[in-house]
Scaffold this motif. Structure first.
Motif, PDB file in Angstrom:
ATOM      1  N   ASP A 275       0.897  -1.229   0.425  1.00  0.00           N
ATOM      2  CA  ASP A 275      -0.140  -0.017   0.005  1.00  0.00           C
ATOM      3  C   ASP A 275       0.994   1.084   0.201  1.00  0.00           C
ATOM      4  O   ASP A 275       0.454   2.020  -0.974  1.00  0.00           O
ATOM      5  CB  ASP A 275      -0.798   0.314   1.152  1.00  0.00           C
ATOM      6  N   GLU A 276       1.973   1.091   1.186  1.00  0.00           N
ATOM      7  CA  GLU A 276       3.023   2.401   0.568  1.00  0.00           C
ATOM      8  C   GLU A 276       3.281   2.049  -0.472  1.00  0.00           C
ATOM      9  O   GLU A 276       3.760   3.481  -0.716  1.00  0.00           O
ATOM     10  CB  GLU A 276       3.981   2.021   1.561  1.00  0.00           C
ATOM     11  N   LYS A 279       1.121   4.011  -2.892  1.00  0.00           N
ATOM     12  CA  LYS A 279       0.466   5.552  -2.617  1.00  0.00           C
ATOM     13  C   LYS A 279       2.172   6.247  -3.472  1.00  0.00           C
ATOM     14  O   LYS A 279       1.724   7.217  -4.128  1.00  0.00           O
ATOM     15  CB  LYS A 279       0.526   5.552  -1.516  1.00  0.00           C
ATOM     16  N   ARG A 280       2.819   5.155  -2.641  1.00  0.00           N
ATOM     17  CA  ARG A 280       4.310   6.500  -3.015  1.00  0.00           C
ATOM     18  C   ARG A 280       4.167   7.359  -4.549  1.00  0.00           C
ATOM     19  O   ARG A 280       4.581   7.559  -5.667  1.00  0.00           O
ATOM     20  CB  ARG A 280       5.547   6.063  -2.594  1.00  0.00           C
ATOM     21  N   LYS A 282       2.104   6.626  -6.884  1.00  0.00           N
ATOM     22  CA  LYS A 282       0.866   6.965  -7.703  1.00  0.00           C
ATOM     23  C   LYS A 282       1.044   8.725  -8.023  1.00  0.00           C
ATOM     24  O   LYS A 282       1.018   9.194  -8.589  1.00  0.00           O
ATOM     25  CB  LYS A 282      -0.448   7.130  -7.513  1.00  0.00           C
ATOM     26  N   LYS A 283       1.447   8.707  -6.032  1.00  0.00           N
ATOM     27  CA  LYS A 283       1.936  10.360  -6.503  1.00  0.00           C
ATOM     28  C   LYS A 283       3.021  10.782  -6.977  1.00  0.00           C
ATOM     29  O   LYS A 283       2.674  11.752  -7.869  1.00  0.00           O
ATOM     30  CB  LYS A 283       2.693  10.699  -4.805  1.00  0.00           C
ATOM     31  N   ARG A 317      -4.809   0.305 -11.840  1.00  0.00           N
ATOM     32  CA  ARG A 317      -4.239   0.798 -10.497  1.00  0.00           C
ATOM     33  C   ARG A 317      -2.759   1.788 -11.137  1.00  0.00           C
ATOM     34  O   ARG A 317      -2.770   2.947 -10.695  1.00  0.00           O
ATOM     35  CB  ARG A 317      -2.732  -0.511  -9.702  1.00  0.00           C
TER      36      ARG A 317
END
Length: 492
Positions: A275-276, A279-280, A282-283, A317
């Motif tokens: 998940d981390e 998130k990274r 994606k940003k 994703r």
């Protein structure tokens, strides 16, 4: 091939008297013959491209009118190409012409064409940079059975000046004459030299140029109609000329492992870590997508892989990280009748993104060397050409400035079986499994051999393949995101 006449004075000899009368009678006969050839052409499924170029006032519009005067309009389409629109200008220059290629058994008649930019170039070097992609385009069409007839309507400088003056003095026709027409007449020698060089470098056995002296419109029309009628009749009888595709190009190929050599053990066992990372990445991709749009860089991403390997999950994703206004996902299924009636690359060219946008293909043009090959849908003589055709296609995207990446989602046979059974037992996933999936699974060895050959022959420095270890879905999704992110960072 005729050379373009570079006359500074006078006009081409004109027919008169009985000769002109006889020529007009023959023109009428040939126009009727073209009508009679339309249905046999449709039955023979030969697509025809009639292309007309020439200097301003050379008579292209009138010639096209003479060619189509007796034809059934349901069997042809006329295209007039001016300067590229804003939309077309943000795609490879051949994009709009690929979109307009005719279906089998019909004709496209072009007033100007993909040659316009070359003929209008201000230097020999500027013109010649179009020659290679044009020759590739025409050879690909000819290999697929297209009959290509190219006509350059030649007139003298004096004849052009006379026609321009006549048009300019007619209130109803004056709009046809602009400054570029007069500029062309003033720089006649330069324009003629460039046109001659372009014609010489792009006249091939499968797409020859016919230079027509059109100072006398009657004799010019007669020669054009005779050439078209004879060529179409010959194509109906024996098929359009198909050159032997034996050119071996030195592509900048990357060394790729065979699928059987790939270690499928990589995994991300910890969901928090996954998940981390998600998130990274994606940003980072969100910021990069904004930069892509600002820099007007197009991106083409193709996803292939085994059934149930996780293509859909990886695409989802990735799409979560992109601005929805700047990307499209194109799912590729079996070709429609409309697509089957044209060159197989037609439906993919139509989906090429505008500069600054991203397109994700869920399956792609590689079906040509996998499904079509293994299922016997395409003869070997054609699918074996596809490796070069695909490399050429992707090179054109690269030449335009696109980032091109291709992913093979790889799993082992046991993992696929587990996922198939899970889909069958899960109500909201059952739609994902079909009898065709099970049938394809039985052909795993044939598909693996085809994929290995595909990876070896089409992973280039400008459009590389990335094999994604997919036994662990989390690992596969993160690898796709990282690979895209790194490629965009490098490009930017």
């Amino acid at each position: 091939m005729n050379e373009i006449k570079n006359e500074s004075n006078g006009t081409a000899p004109r027919l008169d008297g009985e000769a002109k009368k006889a020529a007009k009678k023959e023109i009428k006969r040939l126009q009727k013959q073209l009508l009679s050839l339309q249905q046999p052409l449709k039955n023979a499924k030969v697509p025809v491209v009639l292309l007309f170029e020439g200097p301003s006032a050379s008579g292209k519009g009138r010639m096209i009118s003479e060619v189509i005067s007796e034809l059934d309009p349901r069997g042809y389409q006329v295209y007039t190409y001016g300067s590229a629109s804003e939309d077309a200008g943000r795609r490879p220059f051949l994009w709009r012409f690929w979109c307009d290629i005719p279906p089998r058994g019909e004709m496209s008649v072009l007033d100007h064409s993909w040659y316009a930019a070359a003929f209008d170039a201000q230097s020999h070097d500027g013109a010649q940079r179009y020659a290679e992609p044009i020759n590739v385009f025409e050879r690909q069409l000819a290999d697929d059975g297209y009959l290509i007839l190219k006509f350059y309507l030649s007139i003298s400088r004096a004849e052009q000046r006379e026609r321009l003056e006549k048009l300019a003095s007619d209130d109803a026709e004056a709009w046809r004459v602009d400054e570029s027409s007069w500029r062309q007449n003033r720089s006649w020698d330069k324009h003629s030299d460039i046109a001659s060089a372009v014609i010489e470098s792009t006249s091939t056995p499968h797409a020859p140029w016919h230079v027509i002296e059109n100072g006398d419109k009657v004799s010019g029309t007669l020669e054009v109609l005779r050439t078209i009628a004879e060529s179409i009749a010959s194509a109906i009888e024996s098929g359009a000329p198909k050159p032997v595709h034996d050119e071996k190009r030195d592509w900048p190929l990357l060394k790729m492992p065979k699928l059987g050599e790939v270690d499928l053990s990589p995994a991300i066992a910890d969901k928090e870590e996954y998940d981390e990372q998600l998130k990274r990445e994606k940003k980072k991709l969100q910021k990069l997508h904004s930069l892509l749009y600002r820099e007007q860089i197009p991106v083409v991403l193709a996803f292939e892989g085994w059934d149930a390997a996780g293509k859909g999950g990886a695409i989802r994703r990735l799409s979560w990280a992109l601005d929805p206004r700047g990307f499209d996902v194109v799912p590729i299924a079996a070709p429609s009748p409309d697509a089957l009636s044209r060159h197989y690359l037609w439906r993919f060219w139509r989906e090429i993104p505008r500069d600054g946008h991203v397109v994700l293909f869920d399956r792609s043009w590689y079906g040509r060397v996998m499904v079509e090959r293994i299922e016997g849908l395409t003869p070997e003589s054609r699918w074996s050409m596809a490796y070069d055709e695909i490399n050429e296609f992707e090179y054109e995207l690269h030449r335009h400035g696109a980032v091109v990446l291709k992913f093979w989602l790889h799993i082992d046979s046991g993992t696929q079986l587990e996922r198939f059974r899970l889909r069958e037992s899960t109500p909201d996933k059952k739609y994902k499994i079909t009898s065709e999936d099970w049938r394809n699974r039985d052909k795993w060895p044939q598909y693996e051999a085809a994929v290995d050959e595909m990876l070896q022959k089409t992973s280039t420095a400008y459009a590389p393949w990335c094999i994604v270890e997919g036994n662990d879905k989390r690992y596969a999704r993160i690898k796709v995101l990282k690979t895209v992110r790194k490629a965009l960072e490098e490009r930017l």
